[in-house]
Design an enzyme around this catalytic site. Structure first.
Site, PDB file in Angstrom:
ATOM      1  CB  THR A 164      -0.831  -0.029   1.298  1.00  0.00           C
ATOM      2  OG1 THR A 164      -1.866  -0.983   1.132  1.00  0.00           O
ATOM      3  CG2 THR A 164      -1.436   1.305   1.649  1.00  0.00           C
ATOM      4  NE  ARG A 192     -10.007  -4.992   4.216  1.00  0.00           N
ATOM      5  CZ  ARG A 192      -8.859  -4.327   4.207  1.00  0.00           C
ATOM      6  NH1 ARG A 192      -8.488  -3.662   3.126  1.00  0.00           N
ATOM      7  NH2 ARG A 192      -8.075  -4.321   5.250  1.00  0.00           N
ATOM      8  CB  VAL A 193     -13.847  -0.163   2.910  1.00  0.00           C
ATOM      9  CG1 VAL A 193     -13.078   1.147   3.030  1.00  0.00           C
ATOM     10  CG2 VAL A 193     -14.722  -0.157   1.664  1.00  0.00           C
ATOM     11  N   GLY A 194     -10.741  -1.041   3.955  1.00  0.00           N
ATOM     12  CA  GLY A 194      -9.819  -1.019   5.093  1.00  0.00           C
ATOM     13  C   GLY A 194      -9.754   0.359   5.718  1.00  0.00           C
ATOM     14  CG  ASP A 195      -5.958   1.469   7.196  1.00  0.00           C
ATOM     15  OD1 ASP A 195      -5.927   0.414   6.521  1.00  0.00           O
ATOM     16  OD2 ASP A 195      -4.986   2.250   7.258  1.00  0.00           O
ATOM     17  CB  THR A 214       0.959   1.272   5.651  1.00  0.00           C
ATOM     18  OG1 THR A 214       1.017  -0.041   5.089  1.00  0.00           O
ATOM     19  CG2 THR A 214       2.297   1.571   6.290  1.00  0.00           C
ATOM     20  N   GLY A 215      -0.806  -0.954   7.151  1.00  0.00           N
ATOM     21  CA  GLY A 215      -0.865  -2.157   7.977  1.00  0.00           C
ATOM     22  C   GLY A 215      -2.239  -2.786   7.871  1.00  0.00           C
ATOM     23  N   GLY A 217      -5.763  -3.057   7.982  1.00  0.00           N
ATOM     24  CA  GLY A 217      -6.771  -2.012   8.041  1.00  0.00           C
ATOM     25  C   GLY A 217      -7.770  -2.190   9.170  1.00  0.00           C
TER      26      GLY A 217
HETATM   27  N1  ASP Z   1      -3.967  -0.626   5.278  1.00  0.00           N
HETATM   28  C1  ASP Z   1      -4.208  -1.323   4.037  1.00  0.00           C
HETATM   29  C2  ASP Z   1      -5.543  -1.998   4.109  1.00  0.00           C
HETATM   30  O1  ASP Z   1      -5.876  -2.581   5.112  1.00  0.00           O
HETATM   31  C3  ASP Z   1      -3.161  -2.329   3.714  1.00  0.00           C
HETATM   32  C4  ASP Z   1      -1.720  -1.905   3.932  1.00  0.00           C
HETATM   33  O2  ASP Z   1      -1.454  -0.823   4.420  1.00  0.00           O
HETATM   34  O3  ASP Z   1      -0.831  -2.667   3.624  1.00  0.00           O
HETATM   35  O4  ASP Z   1      -6.256  -1.983   3.124  1.00  0.00           O
END
Ligand code: ASP
Length: 287
Positions: A164, A192-195, A214-215, A217
């Site tokens: 990401t 699906r929607v992340g952060d 990042t990480g 979500g």
């Molecule tokens: N935060 C992103 C998500 O969950 C993924 C990522 O940062 O690697 O969609």
């Protein structure tokens, strides 16, 4: 105030994509040197990151379990203006569509309506799929078949870096911007929607600074990570605020943060992460 840009290619991203972190950061700095705003700089940086097929944003985005590609992107500035898209399909640069949303009365457009909005604003059909994304998708399906995991429930245990992307910028007038773009994580259901496009979770900006995360979500949203970090900036400084944010998570949850504030820039992560900055005295920090 001295201009600063910080970029990253996602927690878990490896040294091999370090060059694009640098290229995107320099594209952002070029905007600032030409008199552009922090907003111009962050957007220019994210476009470069999206266009590199090795990152999981724009071209090269990950596929969902059904093989579709749905992308999330967002931008927020220190006046708390926001533009975001979630689960958008078939556009080249989701961050540019998010930037357009910023000029509407709304904050976030989703799914097919986000895609229709993009078309109305002249963004042509584009297929962001790459051979690498197809290969990753096949690997995901094979893994799932072996482990019989519920796809969404165990995502972070097999998380190996999602590439990401994100950028934060500070311009000479002391304006701050955070911007994110992603194809999401592996083991993702369609819809699906992340952060990444969620204000307060994946990004936050205000008069004190700008933060991008990042990480995993789902974990980031639960703790409203970027607003937490932002709220600590005044007391702890940008470095201390990022460290405090990272410490909210157990090591099993991959997290990366970048931030800019009046006192400079900071980065914090608990995995390898390709990132770049123009700011002096920013140490690599891993907890
Ligand atoms: N935060 C992103 C998500 O969950 C993924 C990522 O940062 O690697 O969609």
């Amino acid at each position: 105030m001295r201009p600063i840009v910080v970029t990253h290619c996602g927690v878990g991203s490896i040294a091999e994509v370090q060059d694009v972190a640098g290229r995107s950061g320099r594209a952002g700095m070029q905007q600032l040197r030409r008199g552009g705003s922090a907003l111009d700089a962050a957007i220019a940086a994210v476009v470069v990151l999206e266009d590199d097929p090795r990152t999981n944003a724009g071209t090269g985005s990950r596929m969902r379990l059904d093989g579709s590609i749905q992308m999330d992107a967002a931008v927020m500035d220190s006046r708390r203006r926001v533009g975001a898209v979630a689960a958008i399909s078939n556009v080249k640069n989701p961050i540019l569509v998010a930037r357009k949303v910023m000029d509407t009365p709304h904050l976030l457009l989703t799914g097919e309506w986000a895609t229709r909005f993009a078309r109305r604003h002249g963004f042509p059909f584009y297929d962001p799929a790459t051979d690498r994304a197809r290969e990753r998708w096949h690997n995901t399906l094979t893994e799932l078949a072996k482990k019989k995991l519920p796809a969404w429930a165990k995502a972070w245990r097999t998380y190996s870096g999602s590439d990401t992307v994100g950028a934060v910028a500070r311009d000479g007038k002391g304006r701050f911007v955070a911007a994110n773009s992603t194809g999401g994580v592996s083991y993702m259901l369609p819809g699906r929607v992340g952060d990444s496009p969620i204000v307060g979770a994946g990004l936050y900006a205000g008069p004190m600074g700008a933060v991008a995360a990042t990480g995993v979500g789902e974990e980031i949203v639960r703790l409203v990570l970027c607003k937490f970090v932002y709220d600590q900036i005044e007391d702890l400084g940008v470095r201390g605020a990022c460290d405090a944010g990272l410490k909210l998570f157990p090591k099993s949850v991959p997290i990366g943060l970048i931030a800019v504030a009046k006192d400079g820039a900071a980065e914090a992560d608990n995995r390898e992460m390709a990132w770049w900055t123009t700011a002096a005295h920013v140490r690599k920090r891993r907890v």
